[in-house]
Design a protein around this motif. Structure first.
Motif, PDB file in Angstrom:
ATOM      1  N   UNK A   1       1.893   6.695   3.954  1.00 46.58           N
ATOM      2  CA  UNK A   1       0.719   7.569   3.939  1.00 46.58           C
ATOM      3  C   UNK A   1       0.464   8.032   5.367  1.00 46.58           C
ATOM      4  N   UNK A   2       0.471   9.334   5.553  1.00 44.30           N
ATOM      5  CA  UNK A   2       0.334   9.873   6.918  1.00 44.30           C
ATOM      6  C   UNK A   2      -1.134  10.031   7.257  1.00 44.30           C
ATOM      7  N   UNK A   3      -1.429   9.706   8.510  1.00 47.99           N
ATOM      8  CA  UNK A   3      -2.797   9.921   8.997  1.00 47.99           C
ATOM      9  C   UNK A   3      -2.944  11.422   9.305  1.00 47.99           C
ATOM     10  N   UNK A   4      -3.920  12.050   8.685  1.00 51.63           N
ATOM     11  CA  UNK A   4      -4.114  13.486   8.904  1.00 51.63           C
ATOM     12  C   UNK A   4      -5.302  13.685   9.834  1.00 51.63           C
ATOM     13  N   UNK A   5      -5.095  14.398  10.938  1.00 48.17           N
ATOM     14  CA  UNK A   5      -6.212  14.598  11.873  1.00 48.17           C
ATOM     15  C   UNK A   5      -7.418  15.200  11.151  1.00 48.17           C
ATOM     16  N   UNK A   6      -8.556  14.593  11.404  1.00 42.53           N
ATOM     17  CA  UNK A   6      -9.797  15.132  10.856  1.00 42.53           C
ATOM     18  C   UNK A   6     -10.076  14.705   9.425  1.00 42.53           C
ATOM     19  N   UNK A   7      -9.126  14.044   8.769  1.00 40.82           N
ATOM     20  CA  UNK A   7      -9.372  13.636   7.370  1.00 40.82           C
ATOM     21  C   UNK A   7      -9.908  12.205   7.290  1.00 40.82           C
ATOM     22  N   UNK A   8     -10.719  11.943   6.275  1.00 40.22           N
ATOM     23  CA  UNK A   8     -11.267  10.582   6.086  1.00 40.22           C
ATOM     24  C   UNK A   8     -10.118   9.641   5.692  1.00 40.22           C
ATOM     25  N   UNK A   9     -10.242   8.299   5.980  1.00 42.97           N
ATOM     26  CA  UNK A   9      -9.188   7.361   5.565  1.00 42.97           C
ATOM     27  C   UNK A   9      -9.017   7.414   4.043  1.00 42.97           C
TER      28      UNK A   9
ATOM     29  N   UNK B   1       0.876  -1.177   0.000  1.00 42.74           N
ATOM     30  CA  UNK B   1       0.000   0.000   0.000  1.00 42.74           C
ATOM     31  C   UNK B   1       0.918   1.234   0.000  1.00 42.74           C
ATOM     32  N   UNK B   2       1.934   1.130   0.841  1.00 44.82           N
ATOM     33  CA  UNK B   2       2.992   2.146   0.897  1.00 44.82           C
ATOM     34  C   UNK B   2       4.232   1.399   1.399  1.00 44.82           C
ATOM     35  N   UNK B   3       5.345   2.063   1.660  1.00 44.19           N
ATOM     36  CA  UNK B   3       6.557   1.286   2.010  1.00 44.19           C
ATOM     37  C   UNK B   3       6.430   0.454   3.293  1.00 44.19           C
ATOM     38  N   UNK B   4       5.441   0.715   4.142  1.00 40.15           N
ATOM     39  CA  UNK B   4       5.358  -0.066   5.386  1.00 40.15           C
ATOM     40  C   UNK B   4       4.110  -0.938   5.481  1.00 40.15           C
ATOM     41  N   UNK B   5       3.129  -0.676   4.639  1.00 44.88           N
ATOM     42  CA  UNK B   5       1.883  -1.452   4.748  1.00 44.88           C
ATOM     43  C   UNK B   5       1.680  -2.297   3.489  1.00 44.88           C
ATOM     44  N   UNK B   6       0.984  -3.421   3.677  1.00 41.04           N
ATOM     45  CA  UNK B   6       0.710  -4.260   2.508  1.00 41.04           C
ATOM     46  C   UNK B   6      -0.565  -5.064   2.688  1.00 41.04           C
ATOM     47  N   UNK B   7      -1.070  -5.592   1.571  1.00 45.68           N
ATOM     48  CA  UNK B   7      -2.215  -6.516   1.607  1.00 45.68           C
ATOM     49  C   UNK B   7      -1.622  -7.921   1.506  1.00 45.68           C
ATOM     50  N   UNK B   8      -2.081  -8.821   2.376  1.00 49.56           N
ATOM     51  CA  UNK B   8      -1.514 -10.184   2.380  1.00 49.56           C
ATOM     52  C   UNK B   8      -2.639 -11.192   2.575  1.00 49.56           C
ATOM     53  N   UNK B   9      -2.305 -12.471   2.697  1.00 46.98           N
ATOM     54  CA  UNK B   9      -3.296 -13.499   3.039  1.00 46.98           C
ATOM     55  C   UNK B   9      -2.657 -14.498   3.991  1.00 46.98           C
ATOM     56  N   UNK B  10      -3.436 -15.494   4.403  1.00 47.85           N
ATOM     57  CA  UNK B  10      -2.999 -16.373   5.501  1.00 47.85           C
ATOM     58  C   UNK B  10      -2.125 -17.541   5.066  1.00 47.85           C
ATOM     59  N   UNK B  11      -1.765 -17.618   3.787  1.00 44.12           N
ATOM     60  CA  UNK B  11      -0.965 -18.768   3.337  1.00 44.12           C
ATOM     61  C   UNK B  11       0.366 -18.825   4.092  1.00 44.12           C
TER      62      UNK B  11
END
Ligand SMILES: Cc1cc2nc3c(=O)[nH]c(=O)nc-3n(C[C@H](O)[C@H](O)[C@H](O)COP(=O)(O)O)c2cc1C
Length: 406
Positions: free
Chosen positions: A291-299, A204-214
């Motif tokens: 991706x930085x979490x911005x206070x007050x902004x939607x995901x 998703x970005x350098x620290x987050x990803x989509x994975x599965x349970x395999x």
């Protein structure tokens, strides 16, 4: 054929699993073995000598005191005139007799008189197997150099009771026979195989990803099993926590696109087994920075795009391997989805399994699969992932031998 010219003396004793010996005879003969059957009196209560004789195309020996049989081969020659004695099923009773050197019927007399390797495939009620007497007998027989395959965990045919006591499946027994007769059988020598395993991680970005349970357990076990049969195996593995299998070249990748490139760059190959749980989708444009979490902004919304279909790519590739095997992890309509996948992806075999959370298969150590081919569907019992791998590797070796037969 891997058992060509080998003579197996098959002793069938009186357990409910004797019905599986009929299939076992077929599986041994398919691989070129000559099977000479001996049945105990109790075994004949479960399957008939007629069926055993028809399937083995051999005389069936049942009586120690048969004048004809004694003049023909005799129990001593019967005991020696073979490459291996296989006892399947081996009852608690026959094990006890063997452990104590009794010889009051043809089967036990032959077992006492032999100088050949002996392989036992015990089958009995879990309580009988757990009984201290049976445990002692097994230890004695092992100390005497007798080989064992199983028994396995599972449900008993007659009582539905669960526990250890189920006879190993015919193909597992065949595999044990092959190993004893030739500790290094190489039906896949000179063949190349590519196996994929594990999940993919889609950033998703350098620290987050989509994975599965395999977990990669099944794919890694298959790579190892093919290598054991002599194949030159490249394993393309997504991120897993298990070690690289021995005797296999492992290439580590993260994303589906990397996995596809690693697989395609290794073609041509004789065999492709696509086990990895490849993410169907990736994030269309993953961020270069966290991706930085911005206070007050939607995901932030995640826009997904389709990943390459590696199985389909391989199944329709101009350098398509002779045997292409895909895995279909489904949570519903396992068989129908598996069949559809066989056609769509250009595969020879689909190994379909139900990975609904309640099965515990995804990430677990056991697997319950159905093998879907153009010839039909074969349901395998619930097995350890290593056993599934051994059986599949043998099946692939057989298919490849058929494909390339003159
Ligand atoms: C319905 C039925 C099923 C049986 N299944 C088994 C079995 O799976 N394993 C076993 O060790 N004995 C089993 N037995 C008991 C054996 O048949 C019995 O011990 C017999 O004496 C074995 O003889 P054998 O070892 O000469 O073949 C079963 C008996 C019956 C009646």
């Amino acid at each position: 054929m891997v058992l060509s010219g080998k003579r197996i003396l098959l002793i069938i004793s009186g357990g409910i699993a004797a019905y599986k010996s009929l299939d076992l005879i077929r599986r041994l003969r398919e691989r070129g073995a000559e099977v000479r059957p001996v049945m105990t009196r109790a075994a004949q209560e479960f399957v008939t000598p007629l069926a055993v004789g028809a399937l083995s195309a051999s005389h069936v020996y049942v009586d120690l005191f048969s004048r004809e049989d004694e003049q023909d081969v005799g129990h001593i020659r019967l005991a020696r005139d073979c490459d291996l004695i296989l006892v399947a099923p081996a009852t608690a009773d026959l094990m006890a007799k063997m452990a104590h050197g009794l010889a009051d019927d043809l089967a036990s007399a032959v077992l006492l008189a032999t100088n050949r390797p002996v392989l036992l495939a015990p089958a009995m009620n879990p309580q009988m197997w757990a009984n201290p007497a049976t445990r002692r007998n097994r230890a004695t027989l092992e100390a005497d150099g007798r080989h064992f395959i199983g028994p396995m965990a599972g449900e008993m045919a007659e009582s539905g009771e669960a526990g250890i006591g189920r006879m190993a499946e015919p193909l597992e027994i065949v595999s044990a026979v092959i190993t004893i007769l030739d500790p290094a059988p190489k039906p896949l020598a000179g063949r190349t195989a590519i196996v994929t395993s594990g999940p993919t991680h889609e950033p998703i970005d350098p620290v987050r990803y989509i994975a599965n349970r395999s977990s990669g357990r099944q794919g890694h076990a298959i790579a190892a099993a093919l290598a054991k049969l002599g194949a030159d195996v490249t394993l393309v593995s997504g991120p897993v926590t298990i070690p690289d299998p021995q005797g296999v070249t492992t290439v580590h990748v993260e994303r589906a696109e990397e996995m596809r490139d690693a697989v395609v760059s290794r073609l041509p190959a004789d065999i492709a087994v696509m086990v990895a749980a490849v993410a169907d989708w990736r994030v269309a444009s993953s961020a270069d920075q966290k991706i930085k979490k911005q206070p007050g902004e939607a995901p932030p919304p995640l826009q997904l795009t389709e990943n390459p279909d590696i199985l389909k790519t391989v199944g329709h590739h101009e350098q398509r391997p002779k045997i292409v095997v895909g895995f279909a992890a489904e949570t519903q309509n396992v068989e129908a989805n598996g069949r559809a996948k066989l056609e769509r992806k250009g595969a020879d075999l689909i190994v379909a399994n139900d990975v609904s959370p309640e099965t515990g298969i995804m990430g677990g150590t056991r697997n319950s699969v159905r093998i879907i081919s153009h010839q039909g569907v074969e349901a395998w019992p619930d097995l350890d992932k290593d056993e599934v791998a051994t059986r599949l590797a043998l099946l692939i070796a057989d298919k490849l031998a058929e494909e390339t037969a003159p």
